[in-house]
Design a protein around this motif. Structure first.
Motif, mmCIF file in Angstrom:
data_model
loop_
_atom_site.group_PDB
_atom_site.id
_atom_site.type_symbol
_atom_site.label_atom_id
_atom_site.label_comp_id
_atom_site.label_asym_id
_atom_site.label_seq_id
_atom_site.Cartn_x
_atom_site.Cartn_y
_atom_site.Cartn_z
ATOM 1 N N VAL A 168 0.873 -1.192 -0.328
ATOM 2 C CA VAL A 168 -0.237 0.576 0.283
ATOM 3 C C VAL A 168 1.190 0.980 0.160
ATOM 4 O O VAL A 168 2.049 1.604 0.557
ATOM 5 N N ALA B 105 -5.783 2.666 -6.404
ATOM 6 C CA ALA B 105 -6.488 2.125 -5.115
ATOM 7 C C ALA B 105 -8.318 2.465 -5.288
ATOM 8 O O ALA B 105 -8.171 3.267 -5.447
ATOM 9 N N ASP C 129 -11.114 -3.194 -3.456
ATOM 10 C CA ASP C 129 -10.557 -3.933 -4.103
ATOM 11 C C ASP C 129 -9.473 -5.371 -3.031
ATOM 12 O O ASP C 129 -9.194 -4.999 -1.785
ATOM 13 N N TYR D 86 -1.263 -0.828 -4.115
ATOM 14 C CA TYR D 86 -2.040 0.238 -4.250
ATOM 15 C C TYR D 86 -2.053 1.883 -3.921
ATOM 16 O O TYR D 86 -1.631 1.767 -2.896
ATOM 17 N N LEU E 24 -9.630 -2.948 0.407
ATOM 18 C CA LEU E 24 -8.863 -1.804 0.617
ATOM 19 C C LEU E 24 -11.071 -1.161 0.704
ATOM 20 O O LEU E 24 -11.574 -1.232 -0.193
#
Length: 382
Positions: free
Chosen positions: A224, A252, A256, A264, A283
């Motif tokens: 992330v 993102a 997701d 992302y 997410l």
């Protein structure tokens, strides 16, 4: 001594506006202005400014070409002004690739919530970038022989100070050949991970690109990314990284599912949070919130990662202004996860990493050029 600034823009109105804001700060002084990139290159060589503010679209020579020439001839910290459009985002990223250090929206109402805040932000950005000038223009460190600096005696978390060997000083008439210093070897901690998280701001686009392009396609964890960036920029930046990297990179989206080997990027203007459990985490993309200073916010994403992944997060705080990421990193550490910080010398702005390091949260302070190597050693891929 005041920070010397060169203002470059083909609009006389914008040159005057930027100059008035900069000159309103007693620590800053506009020493010249240019109406196109060619004139900017010439004035940089002549005036030796500490910082340059640069427009992108100009006649005779555009800003990106000017940045490239300035960085080759007279390396100087450059702040780009950009339009908040998809085309503006692509051009700004090209300028950062060419060597510019930072950017701001050209419409001041897009910079902050009110004019006073926008004025303060511009002045602060210029002042912060000025600190990089000496590092950008200092001469290269003298070479050192491998025998004079065994890798085992060096701590990779601190800048390596070179010196001239005795053999060099004994034969001044014949310059010694440069011998690369062997890099200190990293050692894996033995910890097991299920997620990697990176937070950054000023200087982050280039830093992220340098790290992510070195990761293999079979990288075993999801990643992330939280980069302070306008909403119109993140899609273009994610697309750019996806084209350059072996791993996949995407902006993102809400819902997701996190997958290994996929990065992302938090969308600008919103917050990115994780929910679920390791191996099946998703997410959530939420409204940025009027009370939040940063959209996206590193603290928000790091904090949610700590709740889902506990001690299984390998996280990094990279170059950036302010202290975003410190409290989220504190939560990660409290849960047993690993936090590294980018070292001061390789940062564009040593704000966010410094906040983490000063709080005693980071376990290692690493030079940007070796962070990817350190990651691969830590997870057993090098």
């Amino acid at each position: 001594m005041a920070v010397k600034v060169l203002v470059v823009d083909d609009s006389s109105f914008f040159r005057r506006r930027v100059s008035e804001i900069i000159n309103a700060d007693p620590r800053l002084e506009v020493i010249g202005s240019a109406v196109n990139g060619k004139e900017a290159v010439e004035l940089t060589r002549k005036l030796q400014p500490d910082v340059i503010t640069m427009d992108i679209e100009m006649p005779v020579m555009d800003g990106i070409t000017a940045v490239r020439e300035i960085m080759q001839q007279t390396p100087t910290p450059i702040l780009m002004f950009s339009s908040l459009t998809h085309e503006g985002a692509k051009a700004t990223l090209d300028a950062l690739d060419a060597g510019a250090l930072d950017f701001l929206p050209k419409k001041f109402e897009d910079i902050a919530r009110n004019r006073d805040e926008a004025v303060s932000l511009l002045q602060k950005r210029v002042g912060e970038l000025a600190r990089k000038r000496l590092l950008m223009r200092r001469p290269a460190r003298p070479a050192i022989s491998a025998a004079a600096a065994p890798a085992a005696d060096r701590d990779i978390r601190k800048p390596l100070a070179g010196h001239t060997s005795a053999a060099t000083t004994a034969a001044p008439a014949r310059p010694a050949a440069r011998v690369a210093r062997p890099a200190a070897r990293f050692k894996a901690s033995g910890k097991k991970y299920q997620l990697m998280a990176i937070g950054t701001s000023t200087g982050g686009p280039v830093a992220l690109q340098k790290i992510l392009t070195k990761l293999p396609a079979n990288f075993p964890y999801p990643i992330v990314l939280i980069q302070h960036m306008p909403a119109t920029f993140t899609a273009a930046f994610a697309s750019r990284l996806n084209n350059l990297c072996k791993i996949g990179v995407k902006e993102a989206e809400d819902g997701d599912t996190l997958k290994p080997g996929m990065a992302y990027l938090a969308p600008g203007g919103q917050q990115m949070m994780l929910e679920g459990r390791p191996g099946a985490a998703r997410l959530r993309i939420l409204d940025g919130g009027d009370r939040m200073n940063y959209k996206p916010c590193v603290d928000v994403t790091f904090g949610s990662a700590a709740k889902v992944y506990h001690d299984k997060v390998l996280s990094m705080v990279l170059t950036g202004m302010g202290a975003d990421g410190r409290e989220g990193a504190r939560m990660l550490k409290a849960n047993g996860s690993t936090i590294w910080a980018q070292d001061e010398e390789s940062c564009v702005v040593y704000g966010m990493p410094q906040a983490v390091a000063k709080a005693g949260i980071s376990s290692e302070d690493l030079p940007l050029e070796r962070i990817a190597e350190r990651i691969l050693v830590e997870i057993g891929m090098a």
